[in-house]
Enzyme design. Sequence first.
Site, PDB file in Angstrom:
ATOM      1  N   GLN A   1       0.815  -1.211   0.000  1.00 45.19           N
ATOM      2  CA  GLN A   1       0.000   0.000   0.000  1.00 45.19           C
ATOM      3  C   GLN A   1       0.853   1.267   0.000  1.00 45.19           C
ATOM      4  OE1 GLN A   1      -2.493  -0.500   3.461  1.00 45.19           O
ATOM      5  NE2 GLN A   1      -3.683  -2.160   2.529  1.00 45.19           N
TER       6      GLN A   1
ATOM      7  N   HIS B   1      -0.900   0.006   5.683  1.00 44.04           N
ATOM      8  CA  HIS B   1      -1.382   1.040   6.610  1.00 44.04           C
ATOM      9  C   HIS B   1      -0.372   2.174   6.824  1.00 44.04           C
ATOM     10  CE1 HIS B   1      -4.372  -2.028   8.593  1.00 44.04           C
ATOM     11  NE2 HIS B   1      -4.470  -1.972   7.268  1.00 44.04           N
TER      12      HIS B   1
ATOM     13  N   GLU C   1     -14.700   4.587  10.491  1.00 42.00           N
ATOM     14  CA  GLU C   1     -15.116   5.631  11.418  1.00 42.00           C
ATOM     15  C   GLU C   1     -14.946   7.023  10.832  1.00 42.00           C
ATOM     16  OE1 GLU C   1     -13.890   3.408  15.635  1.00 42.00           O
ATOM     17  OE2 GLU C   1     -13.031   5.366  15.115  1.00 42.00           O
TER      18      GLU C   1
ATOM     19  N   TYR D   1      -8.454   6.946  20.559  1.00 49.06           N
ATOM     20  CA  TYR D   1      -9.644   6.512  19.830  1.00 49.06           C
ATOM     21  C   TYR D   1      -9.845   4.996  19.835  1.00 49.06           C
ATOM     22  CZ  TYR D   1     -10.707  11.241  18.885  1.00 49.06           C
ATOM     23  OH  TYR D   1     -11.074  12.553  19.086  1.00 49.06           O
TER      24      TYR D   1
ATOM     25  N   TYR E   1     -10.198  -9.693  10.927  1.00 44.88           N
ATOM     26  CA  TYR E   1     -10.398 -10.440   9.683  1.00 44.88           C
ATOM     27  C   TYR E   1     -10.590 -11.934   9.941  1.00 44.88           C
ATOM     28  CZ  TYR E   1      -9.190  -6.241   7.094  1.00 44.88           C
ATOM     29  OH  TYR E   1      -9.175  -4.972   6.579  1.00 44.88           O
TER      30      TYR E   1
END
Length: 375
Positions: free
Chosen positions: A90, A154, A246, A256, A267
């Site tokens: 990613q 991520h 979110e 959070y 998963y």
Amino acid sequence: MLRILIASSFLLAFGAPMLAQDRSRSIESETGRIAVESFAEGLEHPWGAAYLPDGALLVTERPGRLRLVSTDGAVSDPIDGVPNVLASGQGGLLDVALDLDFANNRTVYLSYSEERRGGAATSVGRGRLDENGRALSNFEVIFRQEPAVSSRHHFGSRLVFAPDGKLFVTLGERGKAGQAQDANNHLGTVVRINPDGSVPDDNPFVGKDGADEIWSYGHRNVQSAAIHPETGVLWTAEMGPRGGDELNIPQAGKNYGWPVVSWGRHYSGERIPDPSTRPEFAASVHSWTPVISPSGMTFYTGDMFADWRGDLLIGGLSAKGIVRVRIDGEQVAGEEVLALGRRIRDVVQAPDGAVMALTDERAGRILRLSPAASQ
């Protein structure tokens, strides 16, 4: 349950790759028909975009290229001076933002995944764009996420300037979920820095037990961020696991909750306690299950879509469109999915009020949305 309107007929029409002669369509929305045109083509996994004062658009490509897209949709050769990026998984060249004083200093900020000892992490740097838009000069790194880890997932990462000139950088937890609860590192955080990378004196962890740059923590993978045009406050959207994306208004020093709580599941199918069971964690404004996979967002302020003024427009990867969220104060009043049939990586508002959407594809495009002409 808030109603989500999906233009299914358009999904069917867009299910196959768009043909060369088929670059303009229209879709239904709650506020009328919308024309969707292919504005620019030939971009490989475009990731972030920022408008220059002259109306041209700076666009990042995840493999590591920065391009200039002219007002007529022409795509430039790659701009020189871009740092080396780790284009893997990613990661790659991620977001782009302009200095608030760009008209005078021509400073451009980039976020990207950088290979380092121990693996890779997200970095932020800045350089000066020349008058011809062909090269960045004097590029310098102003922030490095610590620690670097071996994951290729991520990375975050959006760049947003607040009205006071502070720069927010959103960072994923790099697949190391447990470390998002440690305020001594940058994994799963939103950081706040000065334009030169120094730490603002009023950051919540300055002089305390935590990383000085951190604004908020306990996040999973934040790829959407925007400043509310009236309040000047940061809003973000982050990806959950299996469920539980979110919408947040990150507050200074708040935790959070990821991965201790989530509205989704791991998963593997393993349950995660709901956020409501742990009131010590900051609550989200809204959540999505099934997920929309939010990436990129903007508050709409233009005149072209008058009914959308003040709404959040969020790029949806798994939603394959733009999620339009109606905001009432700090609450969600409704939403709909503008179905485009493609993974949308970023959404920006054009100077004329049109909405531009970057498609996350090898043969990526910039789609232009405008009200359809009356029949």
